[in-house]
Design a protein around this motif. Structure first.
Motif, PDB file in Angstrom:
ATOM      1  N   LEU A  52       0.704  -1.252  -0.022  1.00 11.63           N
ATOM      2  CA  LEU A  52       0.170   0.022  -0.017  1.00 11.63           C
ATOM      3  C   LEU A  52       1.091   1.028  -0.078  1.00 11.63           C
ATOM      4  O   LEU A  52       2.052   1.082   0.441  1.00 11.63           O
ATOM      5  CB  LEU A  52      -0.913   0.039   1.365  1.00 11.63           C
ATOM      6  N   PRO A  53       0.146   2.392  -0.360  1.00  9.00           N
ATOM      7  CA  PRO A  53       0.981   3.505  -0.082  1.00  9.00           C
ATOM      8  C   PRO A  53       1.216   3.835   1.426  1.00  9.00           C
ATOM      9  O   PRO A  53       0.171   3.359   2.151  1.00  9.00           O
ATOM     10  CB  PRO A  53       0.016   4.668  -0.815  1.00  9.00           C
ATOM     11  N   GLY A  54       2.129   4.710   1.720  1.00 11.20           N
ATOM     12  CA  GLY A  54       2.106   4.993   3.119  1.00 11.20           C
ATOM     13  C   GLY A  54       0.959   5.849   3.738  1.00 11.20           C
ATOM     14  O   GLY A  54       0.362   6.561   2.943  1.00 11.20           O
ATOM     15  N   PHE A  55       0.688   5.377   4.905  1.00 14.61           N
ATOM     16  CA  PHE A  55      -0.497   6.054   5.499  1.00 14.61           C
ATOM     17  C   PHE A  55      -0.297   7.426   5.788  1.00 14.61           C
ATOM     18  O   PHE A  55       1.078   7.835   6.087  1.00 14.61           O
ATOM     19  CB  PHE A  55      -0.830   5.095   6.926  1.00 14.61           C
ATOM     20  N   GLY A 107       3.276   2.004   9.797  1.00 16.90           N
ATOM     21  CA  GLY A 107       2.899   2.426   8.332  1.00 16.90           C
ATOM     22  C   GLY A 107       2.692   3.715   7.941  1.00 16.90           C
ATOM     23  O   GLY A 107       2.345   4.175   6.745  1.00 16.90           O
ATOM     24  N   VAL A 108       2.842   4.564   8.864  1.00 17.11           N
ATOM     25  CA  VAL A 108       2.510   5.931   8.697  1.00 17.11           C
ATOM     26  C   VAL A 108       3.721   6.639   8.207  1.00 17.11           C
ATOM     27  O   VAL A 108       4.686   6.868   8.891  1.00 17.11           O
ATOM     28  CB  VAL A 108       1.938   6.655  10.033  1.00 17.11           C
ATOM     29  N   LYS A 129       7.286  14.319   6.462  1.00 20.39           N
ATOM     30  CA  LYS A 129       7.697  12.910   6.342  1.00 20.39           C
ATOM     31  C   LYS A 129       7.988  12.456   7.810  1.00 20.39           C
ATOM     32  O   LYS A 129       8.431  13.125   8.543  1.00 20.39           O
ATOM     33  CB  LYS A 129       8.640  12.402   5.297  1.00 20.39           C
ATOM     34  N   THR A 130       7.918  11.121   7.999  1.00 16.53           N
ATOM     35  CA  THR A 130       8.081  10.465   9.386  1.00 16.53           C
ATOM     36  C   THR A 130       9.316  10.057   9.690  1.00 16.53           C
ATOM     37  O   THR A 130       9.848   9.335  10.325  1.00 16.53           O
ATOM     38  CB  THR A 130       7.083   9.633   9.771  1.00 16.53           C
ATOM     39  N   ALA A 131      10.345  10.181   8.697  1.00 16.35           N
ATOM     40  CA  ALA A 131      11.719   9.955   8.615  1.00 16.35           C
ATOM     41  C   ALA A 131      12.711  11.240   8.478  1.00 16.35           C
ATOM     42  O   ALA A 131      12.075  11.941   7.647  1.00 16.35           O
ATOM     43  CB  ALA A 131      12.126   8.884   7.524  1.00 16.35           C
ATOM     44  N   GLY A 132      13.689  11.289   9.378  1.00 14.69           N
ATOM     45  CA  GLY A 132      14.459  12.267   9.302  1.00 14.69           C
ATOM     46  C   GLY A 132      15.092  12.688  10.724  1.00 14.69           C
ATOM     47  O   GLY A 132      14.591  12.438  11.508  1.00 14.69           O
TER      48      GLY A 132
END
Length: 383
Positions: A52-55, A107-108, A129-132
């Motif tokens: 799926l696409p990221g939530f 998955g968010v 975005k949730t990474a960084g």
């Protein structure tokens, strides 16, 4: 990179029972059935898992309310001034908050985070975005929207200080006051720009921050639970010709047909929780299903930390149990929030050209035992 043998949920087309997703340089390049899969350089076998696409969590306070740290890490509400449109979420977000890691595990991959609801005019919301490790590198849009709040939260916050607003009337009046001042400020700036004999008005950071809203570049996100507060949000938005979304919309089901008539969209949630204050007395997990049945566009949010961010798919699953169509519920945490937040050109579906925010689940993500086996954000694997 090529993901193969997955059950694909593109979210802009039908489910592909056995398919592939290709991506490179952070963008999706192709998707389709396995019979059309290109020859890859690097392959990841989804082994029948769901891709799926990221939530997308369309409303939360991730990074602004530190995990388990109390007041020291509470940067959500500037409860000293009822109108703070010049506050910017990105100046308060801590990207090292544990919640970002937990978001990825759930998955968010994108969150819309910002100030809380203590102030009638609360400040500027951002999409991240949730990474960084550096907030500026995580930004999708800042500002994405302007936060407004109606109902008990402003009343309670300022009643304790013996200051205005302590009524719903005063809360709405503060919104109108600052929006009207911003309109006049913008008018004077525009006139001065076109007439060298006129001076620009003295710089006002609060009014300056409202200009993108008045110009339609960003939307208003109105915190509103009770039906009468929802009506006030629509009224104020119409008076100033604002693009708007209702956040929470707890009693939306009581006026669902009217919201559909008004073209109002709702970011519903938190789904899991008790009726901890009077304005939640008519809270029901059926709210999203009833809104959707009436023709209202609905997204699902956690309002993290009210519901921990990793439980976004669980929240959406509960709306299915309460009557929401499963595909609509999946859209409510992917495509729909992207659309409501103006981010549909980047995220929300597995469409070639969009960001490679992709999650492989070992089973359908609405199953309580489902786990994210791989999480890609901008094509970089984080799980």
């Amino acid at each position: 990179m090529l993901i193969i043998n997955g059950t694909l949920h593109p979210m802009d087309g039908p489910v592909i029972e056995s398919g592939f997703v290709a991506f490179e340089e952070g963008k999706i390049t192709a998707i389709g059935p396995m019979s059309e899969a290109p020859a890859p350089d690097e392959v990841l076998d989804a082994a029948g898992g769901h891709v799926l696409p990221g939530f997308v969590d369309a409303h939360c306070h991730l990074g602004l309310l530190g995990d388990g740290l109390g007041f020291e890490a509470d940067d959500c509400n500037e409860g000293t001034d009822p109108a703070t449109p010049h506050l910017r979420a990105i100046d308060g977000v801590n990207p090292f908050d544990r919640g970002f890691e937990e978001a990825r595990a759930g998955g968010v991959t994108t969150v819309v985070t910002g100030p809380g609801s203590a102030n009638p005019v609360a400040g500027q919301i951002a999409a991240l975005k949730t990474a960084g490790r550096w907030v500026d590198d995580m930004v999708l849009a800042a500002p994405l929207a302007m936060k407004f709040a109606l109902g008990e939260n402003p009343k309670t916050s300022y009643n304790e200080r013996h200051e205005t607003p302590v009524t719903r009337m005063a809360t709405a009046a503060i919104m109108r006051e600052h929006l009207a001042k911003a309109q006049e400020y913008l008018k004077k700036k525009t006139l001065a720009l076109n007439d060298e004999d006129l001076d620009e008005p003295e710089f006002d950071p609060k009014l300056e921050a409202l200009i993108p809203l008045l110009k339609g570049r960003i939307a208003a996100h109105f915190h509103a639970h009770r039906a009468d507060d929802i009506a006030t949000a629509v009224r104020v938005a119409r008076e100033f010709d604002l693009r708007f979304v209702i956040v929470h919309g707890t009693e939306g089901h009581r006026v669902a047909d009217i919201l559909a008539r008004e073209g109002a969209a709702v970011i519903a949630g938190p789904i899991i929780g008790d009726r901890c204050k009077p304005e939640l007395v008519h809270q029901t997990v059926e709210n999203a299903a009833l809104l959707a049945a009436a023709g209202v566009k609905v997204a699902i949010c956690t309002d993290h930390p009210e519901n921990p961010i990793q439980y976004l798919p669980l929240a959406a699953a509960l709306t299915v149990r309460a009557g929401l169509d499963p595909e609509t519920a999946l859209a409510a945490i992917t495509r729909t929030p992207a659309e409501l937040c103006g981010l549909e050109d980047r995220i929300g579906t597995l469409t070639p050209g969009k960001d490679a925010d992709i999650v492989i689940w070992d089973r359908h993500p609405f199953e309580v035992s489902a786990k994210a086996q791989a999480v890609f954000i901008d094509g970089i694997r984080h799980i």
